[in-house]
Design an enzyme around this catalytic site. Sequence first.
Site, PDB file in Angstrom:
ATOM      1  CB  VAL A  17       2.005  -0.288 -10.269  1.00 57.05           C
ATOM      2  CG1 VAL A  17       1.596  -0.976  -8.971  1.00 57.05           C
ATOM      3  CG2 VAL A  17       3.514  -0.093 -10.303  1.00 57.05           C
ATOM      4  CE  LYS A 107       8.548   6.405  -5.864  1.00 55.84           C
ATOM      5  NZ  LYS A 107       8.397   5.069  -6.337  1.00 55.84           N
ATOM      6  CB  VAL A 134       9.805   2.530   1.144  1.00 56.26           C
ATOM      7  CG1 VAL A 134      11.312   2.522   1.380  1.00 56.26           C
ATOM      8  CG2 VAL A 134       9.203   3.820   1.641  1.00 56.26           C
ATOM      9  CB  ILE A 138      11.856  -4.906   0.146  1.00 58.12           C
ATOM     10  CG1 ILE A 138      12.687  -5.205  -1.089  1.00 58.12           C
ATOM     11  CG2 ILE A 138      12.557  -5.388   1.406  1.00 58.12           C
ATOM     12  CD1 ILE A 138      14.012  -4.470  -1.108  1.00 58.12           C
ATOM     13  CD  GLU A 192       9.954   6.777 -14.799  1.00 56.37           C
ATOM     14  OE1 GLU A 192       9.232   7.644 -15.294  1.00 56.37           O
ATOM     15  OE2 GLU A 192       9.881   6.406 -13.625  1.00 56.37           O
ATOM     16  CE  LYS A 207      11.569   4.512  -3.889  1.00 54.05           C
ATOM     17  NZ  LYS A 207      12.383   3.936  -4.988  1.00 54.05           N
ATOM     18  N   GLY A 305       9.276  -2.261 -10.530  1.00 51.24           N
ATOM     19  CA  GLY A 305       8.649  -3.153 -11.494  1.00 51.24           C
ATOM     20  C   GLY A 305       7.181  -3.343 -11.161  1.00 51.24           C
TER      21      GLY A 305
END
Lengths: 429, 429
Positions: A17, A107, A134, A138, A192, A207, A305
């Site tokens: 990220v 989180k 979370v 979205i 993972e 979350k 992602g």
Amino acid sequence: MGKSTPLKVALLGCGVVGSQVARLLIQQADDLRARVGRPLQLVGIAVRDLSKPRPGIDPGLLTDDAAGLAGRADVDLVIELLGGIEPARSLILAAIEAGAAVVTANKALLATEGGTIFAAAEAAGVDVYYEAAVAGAIPIVRPLRESLVGDEITAVLGIVNGTTNFILDRMHTEGSDFASALAEAQELGYAEADPTADVGGYDAAAKASILASLAFHSRVGLSDVDFEGIDAVTSADIDAAQEMGCVVKLLARCALSADGSIAVGVHPTMVPLTHPLASIPGAYNAIMVESRNAGRLMFMGPGAGGQPTASAVLGDVVTAARNRVRGTRGPAESTYSGRAITPAGAVASRYYASLSVNDEPGVLAAVASAFATQSVSLQAVRQESLGERARLGVVTHLARQEQVVAAVAELDRMPEVTPGISLMRVEGA
Amino acid sequence: MGKSTPLKVALLGCGVVGSQVARLLIQQADDLRARVGRPLQLVGIAVRDLSKPRPGIDPGLLTDDAAGLAGRADVDLVIELLGGIEPARSLILAAIEAGAAVVTANKALLATEGGTIFAAAEAAGVDVYYEAAVAGAIPIVRPLRESLVGDEITAVLGIVNGTTNFILDRMHTEGSDFASALAEAQELGYAEADPTADVGGYDAAAKASILASLAFHSRVGLSDVDFEGIDAVTSADIDAAQEMGCVVKLLARCALSADGSIAVGVHPTMVPLTHPLASIPGAYNAIMVESRNAGRLMFMGPGAGGQPTASAVLGDVVTAARNRVRGTRGPAESTYSGRAITPAGAVASRYYASLSVNDEPGVLAAVASAFATQSVSLQAVRQESLGERARLGVVTHLARQEQVVAAVAELDRMPEVTPGISLMRVEGA
């Protein structure tokens, strides 16, 4: 400060990220400047390994002194993408103390130490944003914290872990068992090497605690969440779900109980095909919000992602930076309602139980009686004869977990019943 | 101001939504006070007819002097729920001039006079919030304006009018024709006595212009939207869509064209059943956002109705009130990108054309040639013989509207083709 004075941004972590966030901060600099009102200047990136090649990243920005970077007095905004509890916790607290706004996707940290962090931010008068913590890209934190803040939310249901949704999807569509679906997810990069946090339900539980805190204006931590993973879901469970017109999903469920307390759980759950969450495919996430006035809302998108998560992080960066340009802050954490947590045993759900029993007279009556003794009423019973044995599938009406567990414990002691009864929640009333 | 000093709220309009907002302001006063940090006090409700009975509303709050209420210097927040252009426009401008923040659900006004209103708000330093103007209770304005502000949005597709979605749904599921489906919608309260704004596409076009403005950081007005309604959709169109594995939806489509201009249109469109928007039922709304980094996001929920719309209004009220308590403002309108509008004729889409032709040799070649002359390539052709006549169903690859229109005009002139060719867009590439 003039319109051309940059806001200084520090990035902690440069993994999947972080490297995307760094790239976007540079590539979209002009757009970001227009949206914020001042330029954003990336002044440093804290990494563990300085020698690792990082294409597209100016090596002059890299440092292995994360504490030095996070605590810089001239930094306006610190983005924390390290994950885990320490050193993320100390670095965020140092950044807050130095007066920086914080954007984090962590989180696990928010679920366990959110109270400490929000209190420090409130005391220092700085923003903490965490949309990426979370459901990836979205937008759900902001809608809960702001759009629905005039409404009364009664439940939040979510598929908030893409890895487990992918695995369950494969078990349904390909007939794979858990182990081979997990192996496939690992090959494709959806799981993972150590999948424990995902398949064990821990990630979804973190979350869920964040969603419940936001929805019900109360502090809900990871330890308040009754959670289990999908590692015990068998092909037989998948088949049983399909026979019932359901799919198995790892469902995070946050709801107001009748007494006003908050029930928060993460469990493999049979979801009827007619339910909007049943059709969420592969590694997608979706969250359904039920509220008194708005009714049922659903939010869907990629749950993980590098790029989607980076998009959520950048949205928070722009918001926090805009606030800073205007000399203001966003809404603080809201925990005024101080609700209790419903004990796990008292949470109501429908349940499906699958039993292997002797195919002889009186067995069904004995099974029904075990449920009746616990005041659990049955909605449906299906019996399939397999010669000397029979398989019994039972669906209960809404019942408390402790009632169903007690009934199953009694059944487990009956000589006509094979021990090891399979039990799964069924969504819907 | 102390924590107990109320923020004064004025309400303009007390219809389906307004009465719900008034009710919630009173019923949820304690929660709202906790969320805002100060109490909200409803100080007046402007109505047209003072004599109309309004159960649950304190008659002492009612006034027919809307201008006097909107312009009160002591009012912190004006909620405009009158709809239409005037007097809503003048009242909002008066409220802004008097220093009040404005919350409105008025899509028609924002689509035509948004520029004037946002400029006035910017000059006066006050907030204008309008979540309820698009897709009822679905949080979409705030996600576009804030959550996705660090990303680059490439397209927004939406079912943003519940009335037309209900009617099209009935035409599909019940085999109703347009007129009887409309009559049913009116009976059930899903369509107004004068349904022109809904079925003519005007309401969806206003929402599309708002969505496009937000998504692309540019001013897009109602006059920029190429729109049509569903009043010309026939049962034959519905049947043709079903044969192709599609449903007909009134789709608002806002997208960046290849040259960077903005294409905005509202058209009855065949949507493949595999598309997430295909399954949006009845009076629901849904909006799909496609962006470079976040990927595909979808937002779904009730698109209209008093309570859902009131929920969105209240969310904005809390946000605007919080800002006022903190002495700050939310993000202003962002129009820095100043993009051009793609001419309607240059917007690319796939098309379905249905032709009635003479069933004789050479007709198919002539039809194919008409499309080829306009450089429109065909993806699929289906021919059904009906004796002396045949029905030809043609699906094009992506083509500009002007190309397809020219091809159809040429076909219309051919003696072998019956005039009145039915043409509909098909979603997907």
